[in-house]
Every structure is written in C-alpha cells, then in structure tokens.
Scaffold this motif. Sequence first.
Motif, PDB file in Angstrom:
ATOM      1  N   PHE A  75       6.099   4.488 -18.193  1.00 26.90           N
ATOM      2  CA  PHE A  75       5.032   5.229 -18.874  1.00 26.90           C
ATOM      3  C   PHE A  75       4.284   4.247 -19.762  1.00 26.90           C
ATOM      4  N   SER A  76       2.953   4.372 -19.775  1.00 24.79           N
ATOM      5  CA  SER A  76       2.144   3.368 -20.452  1.00 24.79           C
ATOM      6  C   SER A  76       0.695   3.813 -20.505  1.00 24.79           C
ATOM      7  N   SER A  77      -0.034   3.310 -21.530  1.00 27.73           N
ATOM      8  CA  SER A  77      -1.472   3.549 -21.584  1.00 27.73           C
ATOM      9  C   SER A  77      -2.227   2.566 -20.704  1.00 27.73           C
ATOM     10  N   GLY A  78      -1.523   1.553 -20.182  1.00 32.44           N
ATOM     11  CA  GLY A  78      -2.201   0.657 -19.259  1.00 32.44           C
ATOM     12  C   GLY A  78      -1.661  -0.746 -19.115  1.00 32.44           C
ATOM     13  N   ASN A  79      -1.253  -1.403 -20.209  1.00 28.00           N
ATOM     14  CA  ASN A  79      -0.800  -2.780 -20.093  1.00 28.00           C
ATOM     15  C   ASN A  79       0.611  -2.876 -19.520  1.00 28.00           C
ATOM     16  N   HIS A  80       1.530  -2.065 -20.024  1.00 25.61           N
ATOM     17  CA  HIS A  80       2.871  -2.014 -19.438  1.00 25.61           C
ATOM     18  C   HIS A  80       2.780  -1.503 -18.006  1.00 25.61           C
ATOM     19  N   ALA A  81       1.863  -0.567 -17.785  1.00 31.98           N
ATOM     20  CA  ALA A  81       1.654  -0.040 -16.432  1.00 31.98           C
ATOM     21  C   ALA A  81       1.328  -1.164 -15.462  1.00 31.98           C
ATOM     22  N   GLN A  82       0.407  -2.028 -15.855  1.00 34.56           N
ATOM     23  CA  GLN A  82       0.023  -3.126 -14.984  1.00 34.56           C
ATOM     24  C   GLN A  82       1.143  -4.155 -14.845  1.00 34.56           C
ATOM     25  N   GLY A  83       1.870  -4.383 -15.934  1.00 31.00           N
ATOM     26  CA  GLY A  83       2.985  -5.323 -15.862  1.00 31.00           C
ATOM     27  C   GLY A  83       4.053  -4.865 -14.888  1.00 31.00           C
ATOM     28  N   PRO A  94       8.561   0.248  -4.893  1.00 27.68           N
ATOM     29  CA  PRO A  94       7.598   1.285  -5.273  1.00 27.68           C
ATOM     30  C   PRO A  94       7.613   1.499  -6.783  1.00 27.68           C
ATOM     31  N   ALA A  95       6.448   1.838  -7.341  1.00 30.13           N
ATOM     32  CA  ALA A  95       6.347   2.063  -8.788  1.00 30.13           C
ATOM     33  C   ALA A  95       5.496   3.291  -9.065  1.00 30.13           C
ATOM     34  N   VAL A  96       5.963   4.132  -9.978  1.00 28.52           N
ATOM     35  CA  VAL A  96       5.219   5.296 -10.446  1.00 28.52           C
ATOM     36  C   VAL A  96       4.986   5.110 -11.939  1.00 28.52           C
ATOM     37  N   ILE A  97       3.734   5.259 -12.363  1.00 34.63           N
ATOM     38  CA  ILE A  97       3.408   5.065 -13.770  1.00 34.63           C
ATOM     39  C   ILE A  97       2.831   6.351 -14.354  1.00 34.63           C
ATOM     40  N   VAL A  98       3.407   6.816 -15.457  1.00 30.57           N
ATOM     41  CA  VAL A  98       2.898   7.972 -16.189  1.00 30.57           C
ATOM     42  C   VAL A  98       1.911   7.444 -17.224  1.00 30.57           C
ATOM     43  N   MET A  99       0.620   7.792 -17.069  1.00 31.05           N
ATOM     44  CA  MET A  99      -0.432   7.267 -17.939  1.00 31.05           C
ATOM     45  C   MET A  99      -1.189   8.403 -18.610  1.00 31.05           C
ATOM     46  N   ALA A 110      -6.856  -0.875 -12.462  1.00 37.85           N
ATOM     47  CA  ALA A 110      -6.086  -2.085 -12.193  1.00 37.85           C
ATOM     48  C   ALA A 110      -4.653  -1.744 -11.783  1.00 37.85           C
ATOM     49  N   THR A 111      -4.086  -0.716 -12.383  1.00 33.33           N
ATOM     50  CA  THR A 111      -2.722  -0.291 -12.029  1.00 33.33           C
ATOM     51  C   THR A 111      -2.686   0.224 -10.594  1.00 33.33           C
ATOM     52  N   LEU A 112      -3.669   1.024 -10.239  1.00 30.62           N
ATOM     53  CA  LEU A 112      -3.748   1.527  -8.864  1.00 30.62           C
ATOM     54  C   LEU A 112      -3.964   0.386  -7.870  1.00 30.62           C
ATOM     55  N   ALA A 113      -4.773  -0.592  -8.254  1.00 30.43           N
ATOM     56  CA  ALA A 113      -5.065  -1.708  -7.363  1.00 30.43           C
ATOM     57  C   ALA A 113      -3.822  -2.539  -7.062  1.00 30.43           C
ATOM     58  N   LEU A 114      -2.856  -2.496  -7.973  1.00 29.58           N
ATOM     59  CA  LEU A 114      -1.609  -3.228  -7.760  1.00 29.58           C
ATOM     60  C   LEU A 114      -0.611  -2.437  -6.920  1.00 29.58           C
ATOM     61  N   GLY A 115      -1.019  -1.255  -6.468  1.00 24.12           N
ATOM     62  CA  GLY A 115      -0.186  -0.485  -5.548  1.00 24.12           C
ATOM     63  C   GLY A 115       0.691   0.568  -6.173  1.00 24.12           C
ATOM     64  N   ALA A 116       0.559   0.797  -7.478  1.00 20.66           N
ATOM     65  CA  ALA A 116       1.391   1.807  -8.135  1.00 20.66           C
ATOM     66  C   ALA A 116       0.785   3.196  -7.984  1.00 20.66           C
ATOM     67  N   GLU A 117       1.634   4.197  -8.061  1.00 23.13           N
ATOM     68  CA  GLU A 117       1.199   5.596  -8.108  1.00 23.13           C
ATOM     69  C   GLU A 117       1.037   5.974  -9.568  1.00 23.13           C
ATOM     70  N   VAL A 118      -0.044   6.675  -9.906  1.00 20.75           N
ATOM     71  CA  VAL A 118      -0.305   7.053 -11.293  1.00 20.75           C
ATOM     72  C   VAL A 118      -0.201   8.566 -11.456  1.00 20.75           C
ATOM     73  N   VAL A 119       0.548   9.004 -12.473  1.00 20.36           N
ATOM     74  CA  VAL A 119       0.675  10.413 -12.838  1.00 20.36           C
ATOM     75  C   VAL A 119       0.089  10.567 -14.241  1.00 20.36           C
ATOM     76  N   SER A 120      -0.895  11.451 -14.414  1.00 16.82           N
ATOM     77  CA  SER A 120      -1.585  11.609 -15.693  1.00 16.82           C
ATOM     78  C   SER A 120      -0.906  12.653 -16.585  1.00 16.82           C
TER      79      SER A 120
END
Length: 321
Positions: A75-83, A94-99, A110-120
């Motif tokens: 879970f991240s606002s964006g920087n940890h998400a991208q990391g 596989p990676a799922v990020i709660v943003m 940028a997170t999506l471009a790296l192949g992660a799934e994003v959950v808002s």
Amino acid sequence: MTILRQPTRAGVRDAAAKIAAVLPPSPLFVHPLGGVAVAFKAECLQPVGAFKLRGAWHRLTAIAADERARGVVAFSSGNHAQGVAWAAKRLGMPAVIVMPADAPRVKRDATLALGAEVVSYDRMTENREKIAAHLAHARGAVLVPSFDDAWVIEGQGSAAIEAVQQMESAGLGAPLRIVVPCGGGGLAAGCALAVPDAEIVVVEPEGWDDMRRSLEAGWIEPVAPEPPPTACDALQTLRVAERTFEVLARRDARGVAVREDEIAAAQRWAAAELRVVVEPGGAVALAALLAGRIDPAPGTLVMLSGGNTDPAAYARVLAGG
C-alpha cells in the motif's frame, strides 16, 4: 517469527550489498549553504524516482523462491508502489498495490507501467492496511508495508551507507547530522541504524508532523483529526509505526515541521542550484535548512528522497504560484 523480526545495522549493510549488486549509487551533490559545504543525496534520481526501491528490493529478495509465484501486496501513495512494482518485475513476481484515489496520476501511471495491479481507496475514510491485508490473505501473497517492516527499514538505510562512502571520498568525512523527510519513518530509521554516530533530524509538513510530536512526547501521537491539506502526498501518514518510532527514539532523534510555502521554495532552489526535480515530500529536509529551522553545519547530509511530482503542479511551483 517474521513479524517479530527487528531491523539491525547488520541488516542495513546486507541490504546495501544487495542494492550495490543491481544499481549504481545515487548521486551525491555538495553545495554551500550559509558558507558550509552541505551534502545532498539525490534519491530523486533513482530509476523509480525515489528511495523506495531499496526497501522493496531487500524485502522481495528475502521471500523464499517457492512463495514468489503468489506475489506481493503493498500500500502506498506512489513511491513505495513503484519501488515494489520495480522489484517485483525484476524478480518475475505479481504485485498488487493499494493506492489512494487522489494519488498523483504520474505515480499511478508509473506503477501500472511497471506491471503492477492497482486497487484504489479513499485515504480519509478507508483503512489501507486492512484492504491490503485482506488482499494478501485472499491471494496467499506476502504483505510488504511501506515502512513498518524490518527488511524495508534496512533497505532504506542503504542510502546512508552509500552516502558515507561518497562523503568520505569527497573529503567531507562521515555525516555528523542526517536530515531526512519523514512520513512513516522508514528512511529515517534506516539512516539511524546505518550511521549510529550521526544526529538524526526528521522533517515533516506542518499538521502532519506526528513523528516530531511523538519523539517529543515519548510515545506515538497520531496526526490530529482533519489535518490541513499538503502537497506532500508521500508524507501523509496518519500514524507512525512502533518499529520506526522505537529506532528513532532510542537514537534521540528530533523533528521539525515546515510550511507549504517553504517546501515550494525548496523545490525551486533544488531546480536552480542542483538542477534536479524534487517532489514536495522529497524537499522537506532541504526546506528545513533553507527556512532556518536547522542551521547548516559541517558534516550535514540532506536526503532528497523523491522526484515524482505532477508536471502541472511542479510548473506552478517553479513559476512561484
């Protein structure tokens, strides 16, 4: 047993060796402030634009090979998400990020471009930790917190290990004071472990300075209800973690808060003097020095922790608006 693991200096050194095997050191700039040579660690120039890939890489490479196929949830606002997304992509996980739904688009894209799934989620009405924990349980994935994790803290501290070597090579000696942007405190705690003899000063935006208040009180103080708006999306942590607080409290770290206009001024200074783009949350440590909250002194190291800023917002900052 994993949940009981505490970060250590040895772990920071292990993380630094791991990072050195896959990435060159981020640049260190030296620039005078008040007649004193101050060192600036440009983590804003990392491949994902922030230091967060350090902790992510250390954490994900510690996951057993037979568990990697189930992936990770963060879970991240964006920087940890991208990391996390960056590390997961390199490891084929596989990676799922709660943003938060209001995360800067540049970070989400940028997170999506790296192949992660994003959950808002809504950062003011929903609990990101609970959402992420539920997803991790449902998928059998490993949960990777943004700061409340021993491996993550150790990984972030690798930035200070690099900076020590760079400052000594530049003839500045080892850092005597490290000024660090603080959200949950992962980078600050990692730096405290990495350089045990340095003074640690954490910097937060006004109204979100819960680590400062916690260090002064001697116990964790959450952000007050209805905190003020801030451009520092990366530092909008409502409560710091026991792990990070304890590390910083043991080191007698102190905190300061800076205003929004001071943060914007620091972004402009970084662009003009260092020729680097620094996002609001990544500029707060610099802002503390420029605004006189901290006096420049020999041996000072300032962390420029991220550079992922919305282009339109950044243009307004540069224009002085």
